[in-house]
Design a protein around this motif. Sequence first.
Motif, PDB file in Angstrom:
ATOM      1  N   MET A 167      25.959  44.928  58.447  1.00 37.77           N
ATOM      2  CA  MET A 167      25.799  46.225  57.793  1.00 37.77           C
ATOM      3  C   MET A 167      26.953  47.180  58.103  1.00 37.77           C
ATOM      4  O   MET A 167      27.039  48.242  57.527  1.00 37.77           O
ATOM      5  CB  MET A 167      24.478  46.869  58.247  1.00 37.77           C
ATOM      6  CG  MET A 167      23.237  46.133  57.793  1.00 37.77           C
ATOM      7  SD  MET A 167      22.979  46.318  56.021  1.00 37.77           S
ATOM      8  CE  MET A 167      22.469  48.029  55.946  1.00 37.77           C
ATOM      9  N   GLY A 168      27.830  46.807  59.006  1.00 35.46           N
ATOM     10  CA  GLY A 168      28.906  47.696  59.396  1.00 35.46           C
ATOM     11  C   GLY A 168      28.442  48.709  60.426  1.00 35.46           C
ATOM     12  O   GLY A 168      27.363  48.592  61.001  1.00 35.46           O
ATOM     13  N   ILE A 169      29.267  49.711  60.651  1.00 34.63           N
ATOM     14  CA  ILE A 169      28.977  50.737  61.660  1.00 34.63           C
ATOM     15  C   ILE A 169      28.215  51.884  61.013  1.00 34.63           C
ATOM     16  O   ILE A 169      28.597  52.389  59.960  1.00 34.63           O
ATOM     17  CB  ILE A 169      30.281  51.248  62.285  1.00 34.63           C
ATOM     18  CG1 ILE A 169      30.981  50.104  63.029  1.00 34.63           C
ATOM     19  CG2 ILE A 169      30.011  52.415  63.220  1.00 34.63           C
ATOM     20  CD1 ILE A 169      32.364  50.465  63.517  1.00 34.63           C
ATOM     21  N   GLU A 170      27.141  52.303  61.664  1.00 33.67           N
ATOM     22  CA  GLU A 170      26.395  53.468  61.219  1.00 33.67           C
ATOM     23  C   GLU A 170      26.611  54.599  62.221  1.00 33.67           C
ATOM     24  O   GLU A 170      26.284  54.454  63.399  1.00 33.67           O
ATOM     25  CB  GLU A 170      24.896  53.159  61.104  1.00 33.67           C
ATOM     26  CG  GLU A 170      24.565  52.204  59.977  1.00 33.67           C
ATOM     27  CD  GLU A 170      23.068  52.058  59.763  1.00 33.67           C
ATOM     28  OE1 GLU A 170      22.309  52.574  60.610  1.00 33.67           O
ATOM     29  OE2 GLU A 170      22.666  51.433  58.777  1.00 33.67           O
ATOM     30  N   VAL A 171      27.189  55.695  61.757  1.00 28.14           N
ATOM     31  CA  VAL A 171      27.362  56.873  62.603  1.00 28.14           C
ATOM     32  C   VAL A 171      26.042  57.636  62.583  1.00 28.14           C
ATOM     33  O   VAL A 171      25.560  58.024  61.524  1.00 28.14           O
ATOM     34  CB  VAL A 171      28.507  57.767  62.085  1.00 28.14           C
ATOM     35  CG1 VAL A 171      28.692  58.975  62.986  1.00 28.14           C
ATOM     36  CG2 VAL A 171      29.795  56.964  61.998  1.00 28.14           C
ATOM     37  N   ILE A 172      25.425  57.835  63.759  1.00 33.16           N
ATOM     38  CA  ILE A 172      24.069  58.384  63.809  1.00 33.16           C
ATOM     39  C   ILE A 172      24.028  59.831  64.277  1.00 33.16           C
ATOM     40  O   ILE A 172      22.964  60.404  64.427  1.00 33.16           O
ATOM     41  CB  ILE A 172      23.159  57.521  64.711  1.00 33.16           C
ATOM     42  CG1 ILE A 172      23.703  57.494  66.145  1.00 33.16           C
ATOM     43  CG2 ILE A 172      23.029  56.117  64.154  1.00 33.16           C
ATOM     44  CD1 ILE A 172      22.788  56.782  67.128  1.00 33.16           C
ATOM     45  N   SER A 173      25.192  60.437  64.511  1.00 35.64           N
ATOM     46  CA  SER A 173      25.230  61.823  64.948  1.00 35.64           C
ATOM     47  C   SER A 173      26.353  62.553  64.243  1.00 35.64           C
ATOM     48  O   SER A 173      27.347  61.940  63.835  1.00 35.64           O
ATOM     49  CB  SER A 173      25.438  61.901  66.463  1.00 35.64           C
ATOM     50  OG  SER A 173      25.679  63.234  66.879  1.00 35.64           O
ATOM     51  N   GLU A 174      26.188  63.860  64.091  1.00 31.93           N
ATOM     52  CA  GLU A 174      27.282  64.668  63.566  1.00 31.93           C
ATOM     53  C   GLU A 174      28.480  64.541  64.508  1.00 31.93           C
ATOM     54  O   GLU A 174      28.317  64.558  65.719  1.00 31.93           O
ATOM     55  CB  GLU A 174      26.867  66.134  63.493  1.00 31.93           C
ATOM     56  CG  GLU A 174      25.689  66.405  62.594  1.00 31.93           C
ATOM     57  CD  GLU A 174      25.145  67.806  62.805  1.00 31.93           C
ATOM     58  OE1 GLU A 174      25.876  68.651  63.368  1.00 31.93           O
ATOM     59  OE2 GLU A 174      23.991  68.060  62.420  1.00 31.93           O
ATOM     60  N   PRO A 175      29.691  64.418  63.968  1.00 36.29           N
ATOM     61  CA  PRO A 175      30.870  64.381  64.832  1.00 36.29           C
ATOM     62  C   PRO A 175      30.969  65.658  65.660  1.00 36.29           C
ATOM     63  O   PRO A 175      30.701  66.751  65.160  1.00 36.29           O
ATOM     64  CB  PRO A 175      32.033  64.282  63.837  1.00 36.29           C
ATOM     65  CG  PRO A 175      31.426  63.756  62.585  1.00 36.29           C
ATOM     66  CD  PRO A 175      30.026  64.287  62.550  1.00 36.29           C
ATOM     67  N   VAL A 176      31.299  65.517  66.934  1.00 39.18           N
ATOM     68  CA  VAL A 176      31.509  66.668  67.798  1.00 39.18           C
ATOM     69  C   VAL A 176      32.854  66.507  68.485  1.00 39.18           C
ATOM     70  O   VAL A 176      33.348  65.401  68.659  1.00 39.18           O
ATOM     71  CB  VAL A 176      30.392  66.818  68.854  1.00 39.18           C
ATOM     72  CG1 VAL A 176      29.071  67.121  68.193  1.00 39.18           C
ATOM     73  CG2 VAL A 176      30.264  65.557  69.709  1.00 39.18           C
TER      74      VAL A 176
END
Length: 389
Positions: free
Chosen positions: A5-14
């Motif tokens: 599925m690839g990479i899932e970013v689970i948080s807003e970038p900080v």
Amino acid sequence: HEQGMGIEVISEPVGNDCGGMKVNNEFSKLLQKILQDESSDPNNTISFPRYLQTDNDPSTLALRHAVINSLLHNEFEMQKVSFGSNAKGTEPLSQADEQEEAEKEVCIKLPFELTDFYGLDKIEEGVEALQDDRIQLEEDVLYIKYSKMREIFQSAVDGILSCIASLLERMRGEIDTIYLVGGFGGCTYIYQKISSLNKSMFEENNIRIIVPKDHSLAVSQGAVMYRLNPDIIHSRVMDASYGTDICATFIPGLHSYKYFIGIDSDGSLQRRDVFFYYVEKGEVISSDEVVTGELIPLSNAAEKMKIDLYSTYDKDVEYIKDEDEKPIPSIRKIGEIEVDMPNEDGLPRERRVVELTMDFSHTEIQVRARYTVNNTEVKATIDFLTDHA
């Protein structure tokens, strides 16, 4: 990361500006104080104003910039790396470690061009004026004790730890590994500071802290991987809200009359400067996300439509300007696009639709506006480095 599925970013970038350059900037401020070459204007951010005065001829100015850059990014950089590799970042320091570090120092050789311009006597006066025995000058070499270097590092350390603590607290229990990448990622001092934070606040989560072998190249390698296979990022969380400004229906008693602008050709009450969202901060978007909205002109006579594009880190923003028609500081104009709207057939404005599309599937946001009457299309790429105010 999910298999297949690839990479899932689970948080807003900080993030923030607290990398290695922050340390260099802190040293630059200290050096300017020693050289007694600080700007007297608090709004003036020019470094070394006397040495880098702009009335010098271009070749002299270029040489002096090179001298400063070499000092900050070569000479000091080597000493910064040495400190980062040898100083103890554990909290608190043991008495033995404190005694050991009390004898350690970094040494920074000042280039001849600087000592010749300012004079060694004046530089010595600047060092003495600090009244800090952790900083000494011997001939053209500046000696700085480790305890002072800790202070030079402190603002960067505070920023990094604050950023990490905020994210780990918000996603407590969901993160099991932290990777330290970039040039600063290999700094032992920073690693130990983060480890101390992890142990004191998040020990129950068993979070691993890993420094990849090629930490300094990890970001560029990731960029190349993404360029070769954009689908590797399956989805991500938006770090900001993006949209445009429109006129919208005004409802007496619900909306402030300071936003009321009049009645449109259909007899509807209208209000100004309403922020029309395309995506909202915190929203999860897929790697091929494309969002389209429809806009119509304010009047039948309109021959062009100028569309301003905005972003904001704030949530629940309703307007791009305040009641006095002044820009709201937290809302940033990030671009604009203009569409020709000929109306040879005399169509009513409701049928003169412009489709505005924001494409979030690339590393940059791409925008296109299509006038549906004749299918004319205008394209643009958002440039976040330019001030569009």
